[in-house]
Scaffold this active site. Structure first.
Site, PDB file in Angstrom:
ATOM      1  N   GLY B  71       0.765  -1.224   0.017  1.00 45.92           N
ATOM      2  CA  GLY B  71      -0.146   0.072   0.137  1.00 45.92           C
ATOM      3  C   GLY B  71       0.803   1.108  -0.025  1.00 45.92           C
ATOM      4  O   GLY B  71       0.541   2.121  -0.585  1.00 45.92           O
ATOM      5  N   THR B  72       1.969   1.258   0.912  1.00 46.03           N
ATOM      6  CA  THR B  72       2.762   2.489   0.921  1.00 46.03           C
ATOM      7  C   THR B  72       3.372   2.587  -0.600  1.00 46.03           C
ATOM      8  O   THR B  72       3.238   4.058  -1.022  1.00 46.03           O
ATOM      9  CB  THR B  72       4.103   1.915   1.728  1.00 46.03           C
ATOM     10  OG1 THR B  72       3.424   1.619   3.057  1.00 46.03           O
ATOM     11  CG2 THR B  72       4.883   3.463   1.791  1.00 46.03           C
ATOM     12  N   ASN B 151      -7.649   4.346   8.967  1.00 48.52           N
ATOM     13  CA  ASN B 151      -7.327   3.090   9.538  1.00 48.52           C
ATOM     14  C   ASN B 151      -7.262   3.365  11.027  1.00 48.52           C
ATOM     15  O   ASN B 151      -7.926   2.157  11.877  1.00 48.52           O
ATOM     16  CB  ASN B 151      -5.755   2.889   9.387  1.00 48.52           C
ATOM     17  CG  ASN B 151      -4.836   4.150   9.281  1.00 48.52           C
ATOM     18  OD1 ASN B 151      -5.222   5.297   8.652  1.00 48.52           O
ATOM     19  ND2 ASN B 151      -3.670   4.106  10.076  1.00 48.52           N
ATOM     20  N   GLN B 179      -7.747   0.530   3.768  1.00 52.83           N
ATOM     21  CA  GLN B 179      -8.595  -0.085   4.650  1.00 52.83           C
ATOM     22  C   GLN B 179     -10.218  -0.215   4.272  1.00 52.83           C
ATOM     23  O   GLN B 179     -10.750  -1.037   4.834  1.00 52.83           O
ATOM     24  CB  GLN B 179      -8.717   1.047   5.870  1.00 52.83           C
ATOM     25  CG  GLN B 179      -7.509   1.006   6.888  1.00 52.83           C
ATOM     26  CD  GLN B 179      -6.974  -0.124   7.542  1.00 52.83           C
ATOM     27  OE1 GLN B 179      -7.866  -0.993   7.570  1.00 52.83           O
ATOM     28  NE2 GLN B 179      -5.823  -0.372   7.787  1.00 52.83           N
ATOM     29  N   SER B 199      -3.907  -2.949  -0.482  1.00 49.81           N
ATOM     30  CA  SER B 199      -2.991  -3.372   0.085  1.00 49.81           C
ATOM     31  C   SER B 199      -3.131  -4.876   0.377  1.00 49.81           C
ATOM     32  O   SER B 199      -4.426  -5.087   1.017  1.00 49.81           O
ATOM     33  CB  SER B 199      -2.079  -2.844   1.197  1.00 49.81           C
ATOM     34  OG  SER B 199      -1.361  -3.594   1.860  1.00 49.81           O
ATOM     35  N   HIS B 201      -2.084  -7.296   2.559  1.00 42.52           N
ATOM     36  CA  HIS B 201      -2.365  -7.675   3.795  1.00 42.52           C
ATOM     37  C   HIS B 201      -3.511  -7.224   4.812  1.00 42.52           C
ATOM     38  O   HIS B 201      -3.761  -7.628   5.863  1.00 42.52           O
ATOM     39  CB  HIS B 201      -1.251  -7.791   4.638  1.00 42.52           C
ATOM     40  CG  HIS B 201      -0.645  -6.275   4.899  1.00 42.52           C
ATOM     41  ND1 HIS B 201      -0.450  -5.703   6.174  1.00 42.52           N
ATOM     42  CD2 HIS B 201      -0.152  -5.597   4.412  1.00 42.52           C
ATOM     43  CE1 HIS B 201      -0.105  -4.640   6.419  1.00 42.52           C
ATOM     44  NE2 HIS B 201       0.135  -4.347   5.365  1.00 42.52           N
ATOM     45  N   THR B 237      10.757  -7.338 -11.260  1.00 42.13           N
ATOM     46  CA  THR B 237      10.065  -8.577 -11.389  1.00 42.13           C
ATOM     47  C   THR B 237       9.044  -8.876 -10.627  1.00 42.13           C
ATOM     48  O   THR B 237       9.151  -8.821  -9.507  1.00 42.13           O
ATOM     49  CB  THR B 237      11.389  -9.865 -11.612  1.00 42.13           C
ATOM     50  OG1 THR B 237      12.265  -9.740 -12.398  1.00 42.13           O
ATOM     51  CG2 THR B 237      10.576 -11.203 -11.641  1.00 42.13           C
ATOM     52  N   CYS B 325       3.142   6.202  24.014  1.00 39.39           N
ATOM     53  CA  CYS B 325       3.791   5.036  24.682  1.00 39.39           C
ATOM     54  C   CYS B 325       3.813   4.015  23.774  1.00 39.39           C
ATOM     55  O   CYS B 325       5.043   3.195  23.828  1.00 39.39           O
ATOM     56  CB  CYS B 325       3.305   4.776  25.783  1.00 39.39           C
ATOM     57  SG  CYS B 325       3.333   6.033  26.851  1.00 39.39           S
TER      58      CYS B 325
HETATM   59  C1  PLP Z   1      -4.802   3.701   5.340  1.00 40.56           C
HETATM   60  C2  PLP Z   1      -3.539   2.781   5.047  1.00 40.56           C
HETATM   61  N1  PLP Z   1      -2.729   3.196   3.965  1.00 40.56           N
HETATM   62  C3  PLP Z   1      -1.750   2.678   3.807  1.00 40.56           C
HETATM   63  C4  PLP Z   1      -1.026   1.553   4.365  1.00 40.56           C
HETATM   64  C5  PLP Z   1       0.303   1.010   4.083  1.00 40.56           C
HETATM   65  O1  PLP Z   1      -0.061  -0.277   3.476  1.00 40.56           O
HETATM   66  P1  PLP Z   1       1.395  -1.231   3.481  1.00 40.56           P
HETATM   67  O2  PLP Z   1       1.509  -1.828   5.174  1.00 40.56           O
HETATM   68  O3  PLP Z   1       1.169  -2.095   2.501  1.00 40.56           O
HETATM   69  O4  PLP Z   1       2.581  -0.425   3.031  1.00 40.56           O
HETATM   70  C6  PLP Z   1      -1.836   1.207   5.566  1.00 40.56           C
HETATM   71  C7  PLP Z   1      -1.431  -0.042   6.313  1.00 40.56           C
HETATM   72  O5  PLP Z   1      -0.808   0.205   7.453  1.00 40.56           O
HETATM   73  C8  PLP Z   1      -3.094   1.781   5.757  1.00 40.56           C
HETATM   74  O6  PLP Z   1      -3.916   1.503   6.881  1.00 40.56           O
HETATM   75  S1  FES Z   2       6.287   5.827  27.073  1.00 41.08           S
HETATM   76 FE1  FES Z   2       5.277   7.031  28.452  1.00 41.08          FE
HETATM   77  S2  FES Z   2       6.172   6.601  30.265  1.00 41.08           S
HETATM   78 FE2  FES Z   2       6.600   4.744  28.977  1.00 41.08          FE
END
Ligand code: PLP
Ligand code: FES
Lengths: 122, 395
Positions: B71-72, B151, B179, B199, B201, B237, B325
């Protein structure tokens, strides 16, 4: 990702809570991620008689908070002052590199609480 | 304890049917589809069959499908490829603040290359304003790139209207449908969209394969230079097995869409309503907007997301969080911040994204184990009202 010790302290945190009329209080925010810890001390004859914490943060933040309370309990103030974030992380068998900053929260809260105590008693 | 997976917006398992279809191309049919000899013939046909299936899934012609590595990559090719191809016409791009990094970082890169980018705001329900979109159009606008569905929150954007606006102004429209694909019907024949990313996956095919729909007549400059693959638009390829997997997954998605939608709608509602009933002080992020029926993004006040996830992980339940985090960058998710949520609420956000194999029983288990986890974390939180002197959150 976390060591067994971290998970143990996360699941069974020691000394959670707040001491009423604490002799020293340290409230700090983690500038890196925005997490927060409040640590309260009860001190008698320069010795830490009781310590409690409350933490808003990740698993590492909670575990380091818990560990720091365990490390300082019963110690005198000078000994407690020597505790750094590395001491806390080591006592937990290490933290993942991205989580090292979390241990600052616990060390900073401890030092803030001691400072607060000293200021009140000067 | 059985493992429970509520993180399908992150990735999905490969379906057995998909795996079985791919397997020959990892074993006996290892030839190069570009070869003219015997070894290339079957793989070549497999790639073209897959292209037809993806095209049928998206309502377009097979020549309008380019296979990519993700997707990227499709986002990169659609956006950069179009921007460079139309550079002489103009240098302005419109997108939103809540795109996936694959789009946002590509736009940021193009800003360094001399393009100007408008990042549209969203309201507190995660929705963009079409008035804002119209106002931001300039004579030199060459591209609008707005995702089909978000997403993190599942919020579905009005791509039909956006397409119409783009067409009126003769602006190319790209949408990241990563998504949306497989969850809601996508029909490029009735949408005014020129470029559309999917994408593998996220729809039960493997990682490392994606596709870009490129409407006939839309010129793109390649991003990956190389051989004559994909009609000179993407060198390299072909990932034959991955492409076959994507084709099969698209065929299954078309076949099962209605049944799966009904199932997902039912169990996701049950999950969300169950949490609303049992846990106080929560916010359904994007709850006021049309959403993907599998996604529920909830902020739990006073607590942080990673610690909730760890608590859920003890029950073998997988979900994800927008907390700083868990982000690696230590910034809370840009999506919730753009919706005007405080850093604290972004911190406490959990995304449950359900998939076809999830069951009512799994949802009921979650609804049982979650409230005590939240309560336990709150009892430890200095922000919680039970606290003597609640600390004011500052950041
Ligand atoms: C909205 C959206 N665009 C793009 C991607 C990227 O796809 P990929 O993981 O196949 O590069 C994702 C996935 O993480 C996504 O949720
Ligand atoms: S990442 Fe925020 S305290 Fe651990």
């Amino acid at each position: 990702m976390y060591s067994d010790k971290v998970m143990d302290h996360f699941n069974n945190p020691r000394n959670v809570g707040e001491i009423e009329e604490a002799d020293g209080t340290g409230s700090v925010g983690n500038p890196d991620c925005g997490d927060i810890m409040k640590l309260t001390l009860s001190i008698e004859d320069n010795k830490i008689k009781d310590v409690k914490f409350k933490t808003f943060g990740c698993g590492a933040a909670i575990a380091t908070s818990s560990m720091v309370t365990e490390l300082v309990m019963g110690k005198n103030i000078d000994e407690a002052e020597d505790i750094s974030n590395d001491t806390v992380a080591e006592a937990l068998d290490g933290l993942p590199p991205v989580k090292m900053h979390c241990s600052n929260l616990a060390a900073d809260a401890l030092h803030a609480a001691i400072k607060d105590y000293k200021e009140k008693n000067n | 304890m059985d493992k429970i997976y509520f993180d399908h917006n992150a990735t999905t398992p490969v379906l057995d049917e998909v795996f079985d279809a791919m397997l020959p191309y990892l074993k006996e049919e290892w030839g190069n589809p570009s070869s003219i000899h015997w070894a290339g013939r079957v793989p070549k046909k497999a790639v073209e069959d897959a292209r037809e299936k993806v095209a049928a899934f998206l309502g377009c012609s097979p020549v309008e499908i380019i296979f990519t590595s993700s997707g990227t990559e499709s986002d990169n090719l659609g956006i950069k490829g179009l921007a460079y191809a139309k550079k002489k016409k103009g240098n302005h791009i419109i997108t939103t603040k809540v795109e996936h990094p694959a789009v946002l970082k590509t736009c940021k890169y193009l800003e360094k290359e001399g393009f100007e980018v408008t990042y549209l705001n969203v309201d507190e329900e995660g929705m963009i304003d079409l008035g804002d979109l119209k106002e931001s159009i300039r004579p030199e606008t060459i591209l609008i790139t707005v995702m089909y569905a978000n997403n993190e929150t599942g919020v579905i954007f009005p791509v039909e209207e956006i397409g119409r606006i783009a067409k009126e102004h003769k602006i190319t429209f790209h949408t990241d449908a990563v998504q949306a694909a497989g969850k809601i019907p996508i029909d490029t024949s009735s949408l005014d969209v020129d470029l559309l990313t999917i994408s593998g996956h996220k729809l039960y095919a493997p990682k490392g394969v994606g596709a870009l729909f490129v409407r006939r007549g839309t010129r793109l400059v390649p991003v990956i230079h190389g051989g004559h693959h994909e009609r000179n638009r993407r060198g390299g390829t072909e990932n034959v097995a991955g492409i076959v997997g994507l084709g099969t997954a698209c065929e299954i998605a078309t076949r099962d869409m209605e049944k799966e939608r009904a199932h997902l709608e039912k169990i996701t509602k049950r999950l969300e309503n169950g949490i609303i009933e049992r846990v106080p002080d929560i916010h359904i992020n994007g709850g006021g907007s049309p959403r993907l029926m599998n996604t529920s993004n909830i902020s739990f006040e006073f607590i942080e997301g990673e610690s909730i996830l760890l608590g859920l992980d003890m029950h073998q339940i997988a979900a994800s969080s927008g907390s700083a985090c868990t982000s690696g960058s230590l910034e809370p998710t840009h999506v919730l911040l753009a919706m005007g949520k405080t850093a604290e609420l972004s911190h406490g956000s959990i995304r449950f994204s359900l998939g076809r194999t999830n069951t009512v029983d799994e949802v009921d288990l979650l609804i049982d184990v979650l409230p005590p986890i939240v309560e336990r974390m709150r009892s430890m939180s200095p922000l919680y009202a039970g606290s003597n002197e609640p600390v004011v959150f500052k950041r």
